[in-house]
Design an enzyme around this catalytic site. Structure first.
Site, PDB file in Angstrom:
ATOM      1  N   GLU A  95     -33.769  -1.639 -20.829  1.00 22.96           N
ATOM      2  CA  GLU A  95     -34.041  -2.131 -21.277  1.00 22.96           C
ATOM      3  C   GLU A  95     -35.073  -3.842 -20.781  1.00 22.96           C
ATOM      4  O   GLU A  95     -36.328  -4.088 -21.596  1.00 22.96           O
ATOM      5  CB  GLU A  95     -32.990  -3.560 -21.564  1.00 22.96           C
ATOM      6  CG  GLU A  95     -31.966  -2.379 -21.772  1.00 22.96           C
ATOM      7  CD  GLU A  95     -32.142  -3.461 -23.624  1.00 22.96           C
ATOM      8  OE1 GLU A  95     -32.265  -2.215 -24.494  1.00 22.96           O
ATOM      9  OE2 GLU A  95     -31.483  -4.128 -23.892  1.00 22.96           O
ATOM     10  N   THR A 127     -37.989  -8.260 -29.787  1.00 24.12           N
ATOM     11  CA  THR A 127     -36.912  -8.920 -28.609  1.00 24.12           C
ATOM     12  C   THR A 127     -38.099  -9.773 -27.620  1.00 24.12           C
ATOM     13  O   THR A 127     -37.807 -11.304 -27.563  1.00 24.12           O
ATOM     14  CB  THR A 127     -36.382  -8.436 -27.812  1.00 24.12           C
ATOM     15  OG1 THR A 127     -34.976  -7.603 -28.351  1.00 24.12           O
ATOM     16  CG2 THR A 127     -35.023  -9.471 -26.806  1.00 24.12           C
TER      17      THR A 127
END
Ligand code: ADP
Length: 307
Positions: free
Chosen positions: A129, A182
């Site tokens: 991530e 993101t």
């Protein structure tokens, strides 16, 4: 013990309106598949990516980076080969990167007879991530590994609480075909909040957790409010306000941005209402000429699994 395993890696909804960076839930109806194989050669090699253009280089793919974090902590002397069958579009906001990083480390752990706990696997996946978004957040990888709803109570030290899910809870998720990275949708957020917004937000987080424990569908609906992130991020999503309004008019308990968007999720009690919400959401994007993917899904209670 087998040298190869095939796994299903679920899509996930993170944030869930009030729980920015701390709440997430795994889905049943959508996910990637991966095949992971032991090799005598050290390190991680991505040998195939099917379904999407994504980097094959180990250090540029979240599966590779999470896998290397796993290997660095392990005393296993060999390596792994990974094939990724992508079904979740990258940048859709339903945990595409988390599916790959969790699928990789979960599969490796199975192949080595589970040397690591689920919490340790979360930590390795968070490195994936970090590569995808610049921040090692756990709100997608935790539900992908534990299944169901999860709360990241604390990041330092990492403390993850699995939360039960009411039986009749369904999600409808629509992905308008525009990409929001993101990393970009994080940049537009403010770094401070007002005390009055904080009070509303933690009231809702507490309400949502209580509702999930007590199967209180109305309280789920009342708690699906976001006073902090949604007002800013929704600007990046075409027709967000209309989709939300129509979902609620069609019977959804609540509706919000999935992860960093542009996917929008709604929760409903029962499949029939979730499908009504699906039709209503579709109409909005049909009318304004934006392509979309849409899914109706039960909560996935198991998380990543062998197939
Ligand atoms: P999502 O919220 O759907 O996970 P992100 O924007 O967080 O989307 O992550 C996608 C980013 O991660 C893209 O820049 C993509 O190139 C990168 N990436 C690297 N490896 C993968 C992978 N195996 N699966 C998905 N995205 C990956």
């Amino acid at each position: 013990m087998s040298d190869e395993i095939k796994v299903f890696c679920p899509a996930t909804i993170a944030n869930i309106s009030c729980g920015f960076d701390v709440l997430g839930v795994a889905l049943d109806a959508v996910g990637d598949e991966m095949t992971v194989r032991k090799t005598s050669e050290k390190g991680i090699r991505i040998t195939k990516i099917d379904g999407q253009e994504l980097p094959m280089a180990t250090l540029k793919n979240v599966a590779g980076v999470a896998g290397l974090a796993f290997l660095a902590a392990s005393d296993y002397k060999g390596g792994f080969e990974i094939e990724i069958y992508k079904k979740i579009k990258a940048g859709s906001g339903i945990g595409s990167s988390a599916a790959s990083s969790t699928g990789a480390v979960w599969a490796m752990n199975e192949l080595l007879d589970k040397p690591f706990s689920t919490l340790e696997l979360v930590q390795f996946s968070m490195e994936g991530e970090r590569l995808a978004s610049g921040v090692a957040h756990a709100d997608n990888v935790a539900p992908a590994l534990f299944g169901g709803f999860t709360l990241v109570r604390s990041y330092k030290p990492l403390d993850i609480i699995p939360i039960p899910s009411p039986n009749e809870l369904y999600a409808t998720i629509i992905h308008p075909q525009i990409e929001v990275k993101t990393s970009d949708s994080r940049k537009i957020l403010k770094t401070t909040i007002s005390l009055s917004d904080g009070i509303k937000q933690w009231g809702n987080v507490g309400g949502l957790i209580a509702a999930l424990f007590t199967n209180d569908y109305d309280l789920i609906g009342r708690s699906l409010e976001d006073h902090i992130v949604e007002p800013i991020r929704s600007i990046l999503i075409p027709a967000f306000d209309d989709v939300k309004k129509t979902a609620i008019q069609s019977g959804a308990l609540g509706c919000g941005i999935s992860g960093s968007g542009p996917s929008i999720f709604a929760f409903s009690k029962g499949l029939e209402i979730a499908e009504k919400v699906e039709q209503a959401m579709k109409e909005i994007y049909k009318n304004i000429g934006i392509d979309y993917d849409i899914h109706v899904s039960k909560v996935n209670l198991e998380g990543v699994r062998k197939i």
